[in-house]
Design a protein around this motif. Structure first.
Motif, PDB file in Angstrom:
ATOM      1  N   GLY A 238       0.779  -1.229   0.000  1.00 51.08           N
ATOM      2  CA  GLY A 238       0.000   0.000   0.000  1.00 51.08           C
ATOM      3  C   GLY A 238       0.809   1.277   0.000  1.00 51.08           C
ATOM      4  N   VAL A 239       1.957   1.272  -0.681  1.00 51.56           N
ATOM      5  CA  VAL A 239       2.767   2.493  -0.777  1.00 51.56           C
ATOM      6  C   VAL A 239       2.147   3.430  -1.813  1.00 51.56           C
ATOM      7  CG1 VAL A 239       5.036   3.433  -1.326  1.00 51.56           C
ATOM      8  CG2 VAL A 239       4.835   1.253  -0.100  1.00 51.56           C
ATOM      9  N   GLU A 240       1.745   4.621  -1.345  1.00 52.22           N
ATOM     10  CA  GLU A 240       1.011   5.537  -2.226  1.00 52.22           C
ATOM     11  C   GLU A 240       1.757   6.837  -2.492  1.00 52.22           C
ATOM     12  OE1 GLU A 240      -2.895   6.088  -0.598  1.00 52.22           O
ATOM     13  OE2 GLU A 240      -3.537   4.051  -1.111  1.00 52.22           O
ATOM     14  N   THR A 241       2.757   7.167  -1.655  1.00 55.41           N
ATOM     15  CA  THR A 241       3.442   8.460  -1.832  1.00 55.41           C
ATOM     16  C   THR A 241       4.963   8.259  -1.883  1.00 55.41           C
ATOM     17  OG1 THR A 241       3.752   8.931   0.530  1.00 55.41           O
ATOM     18  CG2 THR A 241       1.630   9.561  -0.446  1.00 55.41           C
ATOM     19  N   THR A 242       5.640   9.229  -2.505  1.00 56.07           N
ATOM     20  CA  THR A 242       7.099   9.150  -2.558  1.00 56.07           C
ATOM     21  C   THR A 242       7.693   9.307  -1.161  1.00 56.07           C
ATOM     22  OG1 THR A 242       7.039  11.468  -3.202  1.00 56.07           O
ATOM     23  CG2 THR A 242       7.499   9.887  -4.943  1.00 56.07           C
ATOM     24  N   ALA A 243       7.025  10.069  -0.294  1.00 49.67           N
ATOM     25  CA  ALA A 243       7.525  10.227   1.076  1.00 49.67           C
ATOM     26  C   ALA A 243       7.531   8.876   1.796  1.00 49.67           C
ATOM     27  CB  ALA A 243       6.666  11.232   1.834  1.00 49.67           C
ATOM     28  N   GLN A 244       6.467   8.100   1.616  1.00 48.37           N
ATOM     29  CA  GLN A 244       6.421   6.759   2.215  1.00 48.37           C
ATOM     30  C   GLN A 244       7.548   5.894   1.658  1.00 48.37           C
ATOM     31  OE1 GLN A 244       2.470   5.651   1.061  1.00 48.37           O
ATOM     32  NE2 GLN A 244       1.488   6.588   2.850  1.00 48.37           N
ATOM     33  N   LEU A 245       7.723   5.957   0.337  1.00 48.22           N
ATOM     34  CA  LEU A 245       8.756   5.138  -0.285  1.00 48.22           C
ATOM     35  C   LEU A 245      10.142   5.523   0.212  1.00 48.22           C
ATOM     36  CD1 LEU A 245       9.645   2.963  -2.229  1.00 48.22           C
ATOM     37  CD2 LEU A 245       9.628   4.655  -4.069  1.00 48.22           C
ATOM     38  N   GLU A 246      10.406   6.833   0.287  1.00 49.99           N
ATOM     39  CA  GLU A 246      11.717   7.283   0.763  1.00 49.99           C
ATOM     40  C   GLU A 246      11.990   6.791   2.181  1.00 49.99           C
ATOM     41  OE1 GLU A 246      11.644  11.514   0.103  1.00 49.99           O
ATOM     42  OE2 GLU A 246      11.792  11.203  -2.082  1.00 49.99           O
ATOM     43  N   PHE A 247      10.966   6.864   3.020  1.00 47.04           N
ATOM     44  CA  PHE A 247      11.086   6.368   4.389  1.00 47.04           C
ATOM     45  C   PHE A 247      11.459   4.882   4.382  1.00 47.04           C
ATOM     46  CE2 PHE A 247       9.475   4.275   8.135  1.00 47.04           C
ATOM     47  CZ  PHE A 247       9.724   5.148   9.180  1.00 47.04           C
ATOM     48  N   LEU A 248      10.749   4.114   3.585  1.00 48.79           N
ATOM     49  CA  LEU A 248      10.976   2.662   3.543  1.00 48.79           C
ATOM     50  C   LEU A 248      12.352   2.322   2.987  1.00 48.79           C
ATOM     51  CD1 LEU A 248       7.399   1.695   2.324  1.00 48.79           C
ATOM     52  CD2 LEU A 248       8.433   0.989   4.504  1.00 48.79           C
ATOM     53  N   VAL A 249      12.742   3.023   1.920  1.00 50.78           N
ATOM     54  CA  VAL A 249      14.049   2.772   1.310  1.00 50.78           C
ATOM     55  C   VAL A 249      15.158   3.085   2.311  1.00 50.78           C
ATOM     56  CG1 VAL A 249      15.677   3.564  -0.460  1.00 50.78           C
ATOM     57  CG2 VAL A 249      13.300   3.117  -1.079  1.00 50.78           C
ATOM     58  N   SER A 250      15.018   4.211   2.979  1.00 51.42           N
ATOM     59  CA  SER A 250      16.093   4.621   3.896  1.00 51.42           C
ATOM     60  C   SER A 250      16.166   3.714   5.115  1.00 51.42           C
ATOM     61  CB  SER A 250      15.914   6.084   4.314  1.00 51.42           C
ATOM     62  OG  SER A 250      14.765   6.216   5.117  1.00 51.42           O
ATOM     63  N   HIS A 251      15.120   2.934   5.354  1.00 47.52           N
ATOM     64  CA  HIS A 251      15.151   2.034   6.498  1.00 47.52           C
ATOM     65  C   HIS A 251      15.270   0.564   6.104  1.00 47.52           C
ATOM     66  CE1 HIS A 251      13.604   5.736   8.439  1.00 47.52           C
ATOM     67  NE2 HIS A 251      14.431   5.338   9.377  1.00 47.52           N
ATOM     68  N   GLY A 252      15.688   0.330   4.865  1.00 48.30           N
ATOM     69  CA  GLY A 252      16.098  -1.018   4.481  1.00 48.30           C
ATOM     70  C   GLY A 252      15.005  -1.959   4.048  1.00 48.30           C
ATOM     71  N   CYS A 253      13.807  -1.450   3.795  1.00 47.40           N
ATOM     72  CA  CYS A 253      12.741  -2.323   3.283  1.00 47.40           C
ATOM     73  C   CYS A 253      13.169  -2.867   1.916  1.00 47.40           C
ATOM     74  CB  CYS A 253      11.444  -1.518   3.151  1.00 47.40           C
ATOM     75  SG  CYS A 253      10.066  -2.473   2.530  1.00 47.40           S
ATOM     76  N   ASP A 254      12.911  -4.153   1.651  1.00 49.30           N
ATOM     77  CA  ASP A 254      13.417  -4.787   0.428  1.00 49.30           C
ATOM     78  C   ASP A 254      12.572  -4.481  -0.804  1.00 49.30           C
ATOM     79  OD1 ASP A 254      15.500  -6.517   1.760  1.00 49.30           O
ATOM     80  OD2 ASP A 254      13.675  -7.185   2.804  1.00 49.30           O
ATOM     81  N   THR A 255      11.260  -4.617  -0.640  1.00 46.66           N
ATOM     82  CA  THR A 255      10.357  -4.606  -1.790  1.00 46.66           C
ATOM     83  C   THR A 255       9.092  -3.845  -1.413  1.00 46.66           C
ATOM     84  OG1 THR A 255      11.187  -6.825  -2.289  1.00 46.66           O
ATOM     85  CG2 THR A 255       9.220  -6.150  -3.471  1.00 46.66           C
ATOM     86  N   TYR A 256       8.427  -3.251  -2.408  1.00 44.39           N
ATOM     87  CA  TYR A 256       7.160  -2.597  -2.089  1.00 44.39           C
ATOM     88  C   TYR A 256       6.144  -2.798  -3.202  1.00 44.39           C
ATOM     89  CZ  TYR A 256       8.151   1.341  -5.237  1.00 44.39           C
ATOM     90  OH  TYR A 256       8.397   2.116  -6.328  1.00 44.39           O
ATOM     91  N   GLN A 257       4.886  -2.635  -2.799  1.00 45.04           N
ATOM     92  CA  GLN A 257       3.756  -2.665  -3.717  1.00 45.04           C
ATOM     93  C   GLN A 257       2.898  -1.463  -3.399  1.00 45.04           C
ATOM     94  OE1 GLN A 257       2.799  -7.142  -2.683  1.00 45.04           O
ATOM     95  NE2 GLN A 257       1.295  -6.428  -4.155  1.00 45.04           N
TER      96      GLN A 257
END
Ligand code: C2E
Ligand code: MG
Ligand code: MG
Ligand code: MG
Length: 284
Positions: A238-257
């Protein structure tokens, strides 16, 4: 019950029968027909490597292409399908249809991405799940390592002895196992150790507010860390915004949908997204 109210047919449409009950009657009468007439169809949502931005998998999501109602989402019919015992047949139909589609994509030269399938509790607890998976893999010649079965916490907790056996058998076949909607199941975390899982999918109710709600951020971070310690790959839903994605990327999340990259789409929309050869080391 409308029937008992009298012989006057108009009472079926009496105000006392609310719209929900009416929809239920309509849906139930049409669901059986839908399965028989092959009105179900598979949509696919890309799963994206958080580091490289490449599509490394697709999740198959059922849609009902109803002549009367148009495209119907699972939220409107899946609970009812479970109630009337149709969900197993829907799952089985989905598994074969999605695996055949994936086979066709591979045969046309597309890269070998993961195919994720949702397995209902009823299907998981049915004795012939292993036979179904074996048969579908045989029919399609698909590498078991490309198949990822998504289960929910509730299902895993329901019958732990049987669950361990089934999961272990699937694991021995080489199939990947994911836990869907993680964090919503009120279950003990000890099962993460007991069950041979590969992937943990953080539910989108946590992702929704990670950039604004410190509690959701903390839960998400702790989940990523714990999953990695347990050697599980993490997918954010449920990633809907670039801010969410940036947060996840910077904290090591592997994959997103999520809608940020793409909504679930009909099969013809998927190949253009798969043309690059994956260099993402997902599946760690
Ligand atoms: P799920 O497995 O957790 O799938 C994710 C759901 O979130 C999908 O809804 C997807 O369309 C939606 N979603 C994805 N990205 C976003 C986003 O960025 N924002 C928002 N708001 N939503 C997003 P969908 O397709 O309606 O499916 C709902 C649920 O129905 C699934 O949740 C799954 O539990 C179930 N389901 C779907 N297909 C099947 C199936 O073939 N068999 C079984 N047993 N269950 C299925
Ligand atoms: Mg899922
Ligand atoms: Mg989910
Ligand atoms: Mg769900």
């Amino acid at each position: 019950q409308a029937k008992e109210q009298g012989r006057n047919g108009y009472q079926i449409y009496d105000e006392s029968m609310n719209a929900k009950a009416l929809e239920r009657i309509i849906l139930e009468s049409q669901l059986h027909k839908a399965l028989k007439d092959e009105e179900f169809t598979v949509y696919y949502q890309p799963q994206v490597c958080a580091r490289t931005g490449e599509v490394v998998g697709v999740e198959a999501l059922v849609r009902w292409n109803s002549r009367e109602l148009g495209i119907v989402e699972p939220g409107r019919f899946l609970a009812l399908a479970e109630e009337i015992g149709l969900v197993i047949q829907i799952d089985q139909w989905m598994m074969l249809a999605a695996c055949r589609q994936h086979r066709a994509w591979l045969d046309s030269g597309l890269p070998p991405v993961t195919l994720a399938l949702n397995i209902s509790g009823q299907h998981f607890l049915k004795n012939d799940l292993l036979d179904t998976v074996t048969s579908v893999l045989e029919q399609t010649g698909l590498d078991p390592g490309l198949l990822e079965l998504e289960l929910t916490e509730g299902v895993l907790m329901a019958h732990t002895e049987k669950t361990v056996k089934t999961l272990t058998a699937l694991k021995e076949m080489g199939v990947r196992l994911a836990i869907d909607d993680f964090g919503t199941g009120f279950s003990s975390l000890s099962y993460l150790k007991r069950f041979p899982l590969d992937v943990l999918k953080i539910d989108r109710t946590f992702i929704n507010d990670i950039t604004t709600d410190p509690d959701d951020a903390a839960i998400t971070l702790a989940t990523i860390e714990m999953a990695h310690t347990l050697k599980l790959q993490v997918i954010a839903e449920g990633v809907e915004t670039t801010a969410q994605l940036e947060f996840l990327v910077s904290h090591g999340c592997d994959t997103y949908q999520g809608y940020l990259f793409s909504r679930p789409l009909p099969p013809e929309a998927i190949p253009p997204m798969l043309t690059s050869l994956s260099s993402c080391s997902a599946g760690a």
